[in-house]
Design an enzyme around this catalytic site. Sequence first.
Site, short mmCIF file in Angstrom:
data_model
loop_
_atom_site.label_atom_id
_atom_site.label_comp_id
_atom_site.label_asym_id
_atom_site.label_seq_id
_atom_site.Cartn_x
_atom_site.Cartn_y
_atom_site.Cartn_z
N THR A 193 -23.19 -15.58 29.82
CA THR A 193 -24.54 -15.12 30.13
C THR A 193 -25.45 -16.32 30.38
O THR A 193 -25.50 -17.26 29.58
CB THR A 193 -25.09 -14.27 28.98
OG1 THR A 193 -24.20 -13.17 28.75
CG2 THR A 193 -26.47 -13.74 29.31
N GLN A 249 -16.96 -16.17 15.81
CA GLN A 249 -16.37 -17.30 16.49
C GLN A 249 -16.45 -18.53 15.58
O GLN A 249 -17.48 -18.78 14.97
CB GLN A 249 -17.11 -17.60 17.81
CG GLN A 249 -17.10 -16.45 18.79
CD GLN A 249 -18.27 -15.50 18.62
OE1 GLN A 249 -18.96 -15.52 17.60
NE2 GLN A 249 -18.50 -14.67 19.62
N THR A 272 -21.82 -20.73 18.61
CA THR A 272 -20.40 -20.94 18.87
C THR A 272 -20.05 -22.44 18.90
O THR A 272 -19.22 -22.89 18.12
CB THR A 272 -19.96 -20.23 20.15
OG1 THR A 272 -20.13 -18.81 19.98
CG2 THR A 272 -18.49 -20.50 20.45
N ARG A 309 -4.11 -10.55 13.48
CA ARG A 309 -5.40 -9.94 13.20
C ARG A 309 -5.31 -9.15 11.90
O ARG A 309 -4.22 -8.75 11.48
CB ARG A 309 -5.79 -8.98 14.33
CG ARG A 309 -5.99 -9.63 15.71
CD ARG A 309 -7.34 -10.27 15.84
NE ARG A 309 -8.43 -9.37 15.54
CZ ARG A 309 -8.97 -8.50 16.42
NH1 ARG A 309 -8.50 -8.46 17.66
NH2 ARG A 309 -9.96 -7.72 16.07
N ASP A 351 -9.37 -15.30 22.49
CA ASP A 351 -9.88 -16.31 23.45
C ASP A 351 -9.80 -17.72 22.88
O ASP A 351 -10.74 -18.51 22.99
CB ASP A 351 -11.34 -16.00 23.81
CG ASP A 351 -11.53 -14.59 24.34
OD1 ASP A 351 -10.62 -14.05 24.97
OD2 ASP A 351 -12.62 -14.01 24.10
N TRP A 386 -13.94 -15.01 31.50
CA TRP A 386 -15.22 -15.10 30.79
C TRP A 386 -16.31 -15.53 31.75
O TRP A 386 -16.23 -16.59 32.38
CB TRP A 386 -15.11 -16.10 29.63
CG TRP A 386 -16.38 -16.29 28.86
CD1 TRP A 386 -17.29 -15.32 28.54
CD2 TRP A 386 -16.90 -17.52 28.33
NE1 TRP A 386 -18.34 -15.88 27.82
CE2 TRP A 386 -18.13 -17.22 27.68
CE3 TRP A 386 -16.43 -18.84 28.33
CZ2 TRP A 386 -18.89 -18.20 27.05
CZ3 TRP A 386 -17.20 -19.82 27.69
CH2 TRP A 386 -18.40 -19.49 27.06
N ARG A 426 -8.21 -13.74 30.04
CA ARG A 426 -9.19 -12.81 30.60
C ARG A 426 -10.38 -13.62 31.09
O ARG A 426 -10.64 -14.73 30.60
CB ARG A 426 -9.61 -11.75 29.58
CG ARG A 426 -10.25 -12.28 28.30
CD ARG A 426 -10.66 -11.12 27.40
NE ARG A 426 -11.31 -11.55 26.17
CZ ARG A 426 -11.94 -10.73 25.33
NH1 ARG A 426 -12.01 -9.43 25.60
NH2 ARG A 426 -12.50 -11.20 24.22
N ASP A 430 -11.83 -18.42 19.18
CA ASP A 430 -12.49 -19.56 19.85
C ASP A 430 -12.09 -20.91 19.25
O ASP A 430 -12.95 -21.78 19.02
CB ASP A 430 -14.01 -19.40 19.81
CG ASP A 430 -14.52 -18.30 20.72
OD1 ASP A 430 -13.69 -17.57 21.29
OD2 ASP A 430 -15.74 -18.15 20.84
#
Length: 369
Positions: free
Chosen positions: A274, A155, A111, A221, A201, A271, A269, A180
């Site tokens: 991880t 992304q 990314t 989209r 995002d 995030w 939203r 992104d």
Amino acid sequence: MKFCLGVLAAALLGGAPVLASAAADTYAVAHDCTRSALPCYTSLQLALDAAERDHSDRWIEIRVMPGDYEEKPVIRRNRVKIVGAGRSVSRIHFGAVAQTSGRYHRANWGTPGSATLTINAAKVSISGITIENTFDYLANDALAASDAGKIANPQAVALLLDVASDSVAIADAAILGYQDTLFTNGGRARIARSLIAGNIDFIFGNGLLLIENSEIRTRKRAAEIAPGDFHSFVAAPSTPLSQSTGLVIYRSRLTREAGVPDASVALARPWHPTKRFADGRYADPEAVGHALFVDCHMDAHIHPDHWAPMNGTSRDGTMSTVFRPQDARFAERGSTGPGAASKPIGMTWSDARSLQDIRQEFAGIALGH
């Protein structure tokens, strides 16, 4: 005296730019350097490389002449000012995508590796330029999930504010992509009088970012979106819980391209990236995103819920953990326009600070004119 040595020297260097004076503090970037009175380079990266060879503490200004420059420049030197001839005529673009861009990143993370322009320095000023990731997101988005040619990680970052970035000022610019678009992953940055466009995002990360007097444009989209599902999400902050400010959007217009449906886009939203911990690899529980919209005009594409949940990595490796907006630091106030009305979904957090208080965190970051 500052000058460009011209065609002969450029030819002798295989078309490379010519630095006329080691003491120069203003450079030019142009497709044709023969008419430049400044040390001139044929790409922004070459000009940035020259700036890095100057180890003084002074500012280096790089003037980007009209033209399209296909490249992936990285700013590593502090005190660099990039001045374009206007965002409609000076354009830096590249078409990298996360799926194949790990090689561009120190940790093989696709990314950030996809970014067209990376800023990894402090005291950087950018104005009068377009920064665009030209990966064909729509063509990929139109493919069925079962299509073997579909890129799973689409992304494609236009601007990365990397970990060493701080005191970054961007004005009168355009930052264009789809998923992104703008990744804030460092320190403080201010953006003013600019256009930021994308869909999924498209303003995200853990940095401190103040956007003001700008246009935040949601792009369409190509995939079929089920009725009632969210089409897109403006922001996805991952602000550390220890940090009071994340993404602040002030006095800006939230607009849309043709083809973006009414009531289909969330403001943000949460995030939770991880991360690897001593007891496993899972979504970071301390990334409690902060997103604040103040005195913004919202078109009818903004969903009446205003906020949306986001899945994160569970301890078993699945993406089954759901992070609710009600548990994030999300708020808006003073909104106007057809998308400003919201229905109650149990949001209770509020940011009691004034804009003057928040601005103190960005003190000293001067915007170009």
